[in-house]
Structure formats: C-alpha cells, structure tokens
Design an enzyme around this catalytic site. Structure first.
Site, PDB file in Angstrom:
ATOM      1  N   ASP A  39       3.659   5.359  -0.661  1.00 49.30           N
ATOM      2  CA  ASP A  39       3.978   6.652  -0.222  1.00 49.30           C
ATOM      3  C   ASP A  39       5.629   7.128  -0.521  1.00 49.30           C
ATOM      4  O   ASP A  39       6.029   6.298  -0.182  1.00 49.30           O
ATOM      5  CB  ASP A  39       3.288   7.248   1.132  1.00 49.30           C
ATOM      6  CG  ASP A  39       3.499   8.781   0.975  1.00 49.30           C
ATOM      7  OD1 ASP A  39       3.224   9.473   0.113  1.00 49.30           O
ATOM      8  OD2 ASP A  39       3.234   9.286   2.197  1.00 49.30           O
ATOM      9  N   ASN A  41       6.799   8.633  -3.346  1.00 50.16           N
ATOM     10  CA  ASN A  41       7.613   8.779  -4.660  1.00 50.16           C
ATOM     11  C   ASN A  41       7.860  10.197  -5.119  1.00 50.16           C
ATOM     12  O   ASN A  41       9.108  10.039  -5.805  1.00 50.16           O
ATOM     13  CB  ASN A  41       6.460   8.411  -5.845  1.00 50.16           C
ATOM     14  CG  ASN A  41       5.846   6.813  -5.495  1.00 50.16           C
ATOM     15  OD1 ASN A  41       6.626   6.024  -4.843  1.00 50.16           O
ATOM     16  ND2 ASN A  41       4.639   6.785  -6.166  1.00 50.16           N
ATOM     17  N   GLY A  42       7.135  10.891  -4.835  1.00 53.22           N
ATOM     18  CA  GLY A  42       7.563  12.378  -5.168  1.00 53.22           C
ATOM     19  C   GLY A  42       8.794  12.805  -4.599  1.00 53.22           C
ATOM     20  O   GLY A  42       9.803  13.390  -5.356  1.00 53.22           O
ATOM     21  N   ARG A  43       9.021  12.566  -3.208  1.00 54.68           N
ATOM     22  CA  ARG A  43      10.233  13.018  -2.434  1.00 54.68           C
ATOM     23  C   ARG A  43      11.151  12.407  -2.760  1.00 54.68           C
ATOM     24  O   ARG A  43      12.441  12.817  -2.889  1.00 54.68           O
ATOM     25  CB  ARG A  43       9.882  12.948  -0.856  1.00 54.68           C
ATOM     26  CG  ARG A  43       9.263  14.089  -0.180  1.00 54.68           C
ATOM     27  CD  ARG A  43       8.577  13.807   1.133  1.00 54.68           C
ATOM     28  NE  ARG A  43       7.679  12.733   1.209  1.00 54.68           N
ATOM     29  CZ  ARG A  43       7.246  12.153   2.137  1.00 54.68           C
ATOM     30  NH1 ARG A  43       7.495  12.155   3.160  1.00 54.68           N
ATOM     31  NH2 ARG A  43       5.770  11.310   1.921  1.00 54.68           N
ATOM     32  N   HIS A  56       7.260   8.319  -9.442  1.00 54.63           N
ATOM     33  CA  HIS A  56       6.022   7.534  -9.557  1.00 54.63           C
ATOM     34  C   HIS A  56       6.352   6.031 -10.405  1.00 54.63           C
ATOM     35  O   HIS A  56       6.008   4.926 -10.128  1.00 54.63           O
ATOM     36  CB  HIS A  56       4.814   8.005 -10.326  1.00 54.63           C
ATOM     37  CG  HIS A  56       4.526   9.082  -9.427  1.00 54.63           C
ATOM     38  ND1 HIS A  56       4.083   8.888  -8.019  1.00 54.63           N
ATOM     39  CD2 HIS A  56       4.131  10.311  -9.622  1.00 54.63           C
ATOM     40  CE1 HIS A  56       3.509  10.094  -7.459  1.00 54.63           C
ATOM     41  NE2 HIS A  56       3.495  10.920  -8.587  1.00 54.63           N
ATOM     42  N   LEU A 150      -3.251 -14.610  -5.595  1.00 53.85           N
ATOM     43  CA  LEU A 150      -3.138 -13.589  -4.766  1.00 53.85           C
ATOM     44  C   LEU A 150      -4.440 -12.534  -5.455  1.00 53.85           C
ATOM     45  O   LEU A 150      -4.291 -12.459  -6.483  1.00 53.85           O
ATOM     46  CB  LEU A 150      -2.042 -12.679  -4.901  1.00 53.85           C
ATOM     47  CG  LEU A 150      -1.754 -11.294  -4.352  1.00 53.85           C
ATOM     48  CD1 LEU A 150      -1.943 -11.423  -2.652  1.00 53.85           C
ATOM     49  CD2 LEU A 150      -0.611 -10.680  -4.689  1.00 53.85           C
TER      50      LEU A 150
END
Ligand code: FPP
Length: 262
Positions: A39, A41-43, A56, A150
């Site tokens: 969380d 990315n936008g800000r 992003h 992984l």
C-alpha cells in the site's frame, strides 16, 4: 500518535543496517509465509507531484527486491496483495495501467524468477481478469510450476470475502456430489477449499503506508498472524524494512489464545 503506535508495534532501531539485521535474524525461525499489503503507491507519487501510475511502477521495484530477499532467505511463501476485488472502482485508466504493469512485470521478470527457483501462483478470481494478464499469469505459472523455491502468490482480483464465498460454493458442490459429508466439515477441510489450500497460514503480515486496516485480505488465514505496520510507503520499502519486520516477529511471544508457562 502514529509514531507512538508504530513505536509500540515495531521495536526497530533507526541505525540497523542490512548486515547487522541479517546477522541478528535466526534463520531456523523464519516465518514460513509472509503476506504483504503493498500500500501507499498513489500517495508516494502524489507527494512527489507525479501521477499515481508512477507510484505503482515504483512499487514494482519494491516487489522485485522483496521477492529476491525472501528467496535468498529461504522463506517458503510470499503473498502480495496486488489488486483487490474492490480496486475495480478506481478510474479506468488506473485499472488498465495496473493490468499492463502486471503483464510487463511477468514478462520482464519471468526468466529471473525462474532461475531463482520461484514458483509463481495467482490467487483470486483470476478468470475475471482481462485476457492479457490471464495469459501472462498462465505462462508464468506453467513455466515455474516445477520450481521448489519461494512460492510467490500474487493476489489479483482477490477479496477475502470472495474467497470464503467461493469456498462455500465449492463445499456445497462437494456435498451435492457426495464427495463430502456434513459431519466431515471442520476448519482443516474449509482451509482446503480456499485459494491457499495446502499452504501454511501467514505468520507475518506487513502493511506499509500507515493504514491500520485488513482491507479484505486473507480474512481466514490471518486469524493468528503477527502484524507489522509501518508508515513507510510501499515504493520506499527496502530490504532493511523486511529484515526489521522479521526480527521484530522473532521477538514476539505467540500464544494462539493460550498461555506460555515460564
Ligand atoms: C495500493 O496502493 C496498491 C495497489 C492497489 C496496487 C499494488 C500494485 C503494485 C505494488 C505494483 C504492481 C504489482 C504487480 C504485480 C503488477 P494505493 O494505490 O492504494 O496507494 P494509496 O493508498 O497511497 O492511494
């Protein structure tokens, strides 16, 4: 207030460098499964006067670094929340950008992921994604299917409630087909009908960006997961942050509702 809270949750020292952190981590007690809500990315972008899309794009770089570190450390499963069932509400151009970025990420990174032994998997209502991302995911999953390193779960068009709904529907079909009896239903059986069937529950959930929400992520699987929250935005999330989170996790006492006799 926030600093006070994160200070309480994350006993991290600002001076920790990667080498010190790596030496401090007990490799025999790594979380087997780490989940991340990528969380902020936008800000991150907006604070720099840039379009959200560039946030992003920068987030993909963090994803690359964190996948690599998890792989190096020997973490078994990494589940990253890349697109939720609610993210379709975003403007069409942002949704398209994210879908294109997913295709680009898979195409560019596939060889390296494969050479690192990473097995790519997708969880969510994948059949509702546009064709191109579906094709790219299919190719990545097929190419890496035999890898034993992984397991990278990309949560796409994922919602915890949708996952539980899908599991209930599948269980109802199994009852109908007589493959399952009502008296056989228990928590273990329900877990086998989730997208994460066969995987351990995450021991550690990381949420960057300063929001304290679960956001419809892995609602069943996170029942006893340790949360690690930070104000760092996902594009600024570096290897040292993951190491701090793991170290902090290793210092916690996990009681699972019981008590530990001292
Ligand atoms: C949340 O940040 C992030 C997303 C909805 C997308 C996450 C995607 C990436 C990290 C990159 C793409 C990954 C792949 C696999 C293509 P936000 O946009 O809600 O940020 P904000 O809360 O600051 O607005």
């Amino acid at each position: 207030m926030f600093e006070k809270l994160t200070g309480m949750f994350n006993k991290q020292k600002g001076t920790d460098d990667e080498k010190t952190l790596l030496q401090s981590i007990d490799r025999s007690r790594l979380p087997q499964h780490i989940a991340i809500i990528m969380d902020g990315n936008g800000r991150w972008a907006q604070r720099r006067g840039m379009p959200r899309s560039l946030g992003h794009r920068a987030g993909v770089e963090s994803l690359r670094n964190i996948v690599k570190l998890c792989s190096e450390l020997g973490v078994k499963v990494l589940t990253c929340y890349a697109f939720s069932t609610e993210n379709w509400k975003r403007p069409q151009d942002e949704v398209s950008y994210l879908m294109d970025l997913l295709v680009e990420y898979l195409q560019k990174e596939l060889d390296e992921l494969h050479s690192e032994g990473v097995r790519v998997n997708a969880i969510g209502r994948i059949g509702e994604l546009p064709n191109q991302p579906q094709e790219a995911l299919k190719a990545a999953m097929e190419k890496t299917a035999g890898n034993t390193g992984l397991l990278l779960n990309l949560a796409l068009n994922y919602g915890g409630r949708a996952e539980i709904t899908d599991a209930v529907i599948k269980i109802a079909h199994s009852l109908n087909n007589k493959q399952l009896k009502i008296e056989e239903i228990n928590e273990k059986v329900i877990a086998q009908y989730l997208y994460t069937s066969g995987m351990p529950d995450p021991e550690l959930l990381i949420r960057p960006s300063g929001d304290f929400r679960i956001s419809n992520f892995l609602l069943w699987q996170l029942a006893y997961t340790e949360f690690w929250l930070t104000h760092v935005m996902w594009p600024d999330f570096k290897r040292i942050h993951l190491l701090q989170a793991i170290l902090d996790y290793q210092r916690r006492e996990r009681r699972f509702g019981g008590i530990i006799k001292k």
